[in-house]
Write an enzyme that holds these catalytic residues in place. Structure first.
Site, PDB file in Angstrom:
ATOM      1  CB  SER A 181       1.091  -0.783  -0.292  1.00 22.26           C
ATOM      2  OG  SER A 181       0.324  -0.019   0.200  1.00 22.26           O
ATOM      3  CB  SER A 246      -5.511 -10.148  -1.968  1.00 21.31           C
ATOM      4  OG  SER A 246      -6.540 -10.005  -1.154  1.00 21.31           O
ATOM      5  CB  SER A 319      -6.773  -7.018  10.486  1.00 16.06           C
ATOM      6  OG  SER A 319      -5.814  -6.669   9.318  1.00 16.06           O
TER       7      SER A 319
END
Length: 356
Positions: A181, A246, A319
């Protein structure tokens, strides 16, 4: 696609303008509130062509829910209704934390992208463990992964991952060690070889005696070739079950949205090419010896198929659901069947690395 997914897609299409007019984090919380009362899924979308095995686990289909959607394991019970072949919850830290100040989640509608700087906001591992234990008692028709991280203010982040392993491994089908992150300062430094070796040794030592769970490692897309070589070498040496390629990127390709200047990790369509390249790079660096899971910018069966042919055994989405609707996983899974048949493969898993 299942009737359930079709109906929710239709409803989402009607509601999308209102959803996109609402603050991104508020809309997400409303979504979780709507999903929480749904009944527990008893069946998974699967077929002989879709079923995949990895790390000793059977995945009904290779399309998973990426972490971040269900940080606190509140709706994992419902997600197989939407076609997901596995669900990953988290990121969960040893102690609860608020994360970064709001606003911290931005939709880039023109770019079909999201920028977030959430900062591992979650209610902590103890609270989540209670919910997951309840889910385990009733059963889930797909593998459940638990994504673990370190608290922002921790004096010993490597120790946090050992704590997370001890707390969550007994409840997980697999663990994901998230050191990628960009929203926790200094976290990505744990991808450096020496730190990564120490971290994974601590994770291994904290595994349940005689019942160790597969460990996946989630990495950033913003890596140099030497970094990839080091991560692959450590992953193979320490016996990692897979690498997830990723997380979000701190890079900024040309973007149209006014939110493009916001700090944080970029996900969605602009990440797709970089994430694909990462799969190709990790496949090449490992000589195909290290199983890979693809994430980042996947919004169609064609894109998922491209990642699989590049070397990914599984894919994860999140997303893209904001723009494509909740039936996305089901559409991708069924589309993979069509693409595998078109290209002469008896099973989707037979195509892993076929284009590498």
């Amino acid at each position: 696609m299942s009737l359930f997914a079709s109906l929710t897609d239709a409803a989402y299409a009607l509601a999308r303008p209102l959803v996109h007019a609402t603050d991104g984090e508020a809309a997400h919380n409303l979504t979780l509130a709507a999903l929480q009362p749904l009944p527990r899924a008893r069946h998974a979308l699967t077929s002989p062509m879709l079923a995949t095995e990895l790390a000793g686990l059977r995945f009904p289909n290779p399309v998973g829910l990426a972490p971040g959607f269900d940080k606190d394991a509140r709706v994992a019970h419902a997600m197989p209704h939407f076609g997901f072949g596995f669900v990953e919850v988290g990121t969960l830290t040893p102690l609860p934390q608020e994360g970064n100040p709001r606003p911290r989640l931005f939709r880039l509608v023109e770019d079909r992208a999201i920028i977030n700087r959430m900062g591992f906001n979650n209610g902590g591992q103890v609270a989540a463990a209670e919910r997951i234990a309840c889910l385990r008692r009733h059963g889930l028709p797909v593998p459940l992964g638990i994504n673990i991280g370190a608290n922002k203010d921790s004096a010993d982040r490597i120790a946090d991952y050992a704590k997370g392993t001890a707390a969550m491994a007994p409840l997980a089908d697999y663990l994901t060690v998230n050191i990628s992150s960009p929203n926790t300062p200094g976290l990505r430094a744990l991808q450096d070889r020496g730190a990564l070796e120490a971290l994974l040794d601590g994770v291994a030592a904290a595994q349940p005696a005689g019942a160790a769970k597969p460990v996946f490692l989630k990495v950033a897309p913003d890596l140099e070739p030497a970094d990839i070589d080091d991560i692959v070498a450590v992953a193979l040496d320490r016996g990692l079950a897979a690498v997830i390629v990723s997380n979000t990127t701190v890079a900024r390709p040309p973007l149209a949205s006014r939110h493009a200047v916001e700090a944080g990790g970029l996900s969605g369509a602009p990440l797709a090419q970089l994430a694909l390249q990462c799969v190709q790079d990790f496949r090449a660096a490992s000589g195909g010896r290290l199983p890979l899971i693809a994430a980042g910018g996947i919004a169609s069966a064609e894109q998922a198929w491209e990642r699989i042919r590049a070397g990914a055994s599984l894919v994860q989405v999140y997303s893209a659901m904001v723009f494509e609707g909740p039936g996305l996983a089901s559409r991708i899974a069924r589309g993979l069947e069509t693409l595998a048949a078109r290209d002469g493969f008896a099973r989707v898993s037979d195509a892993v690395g076929a284009g590498a």
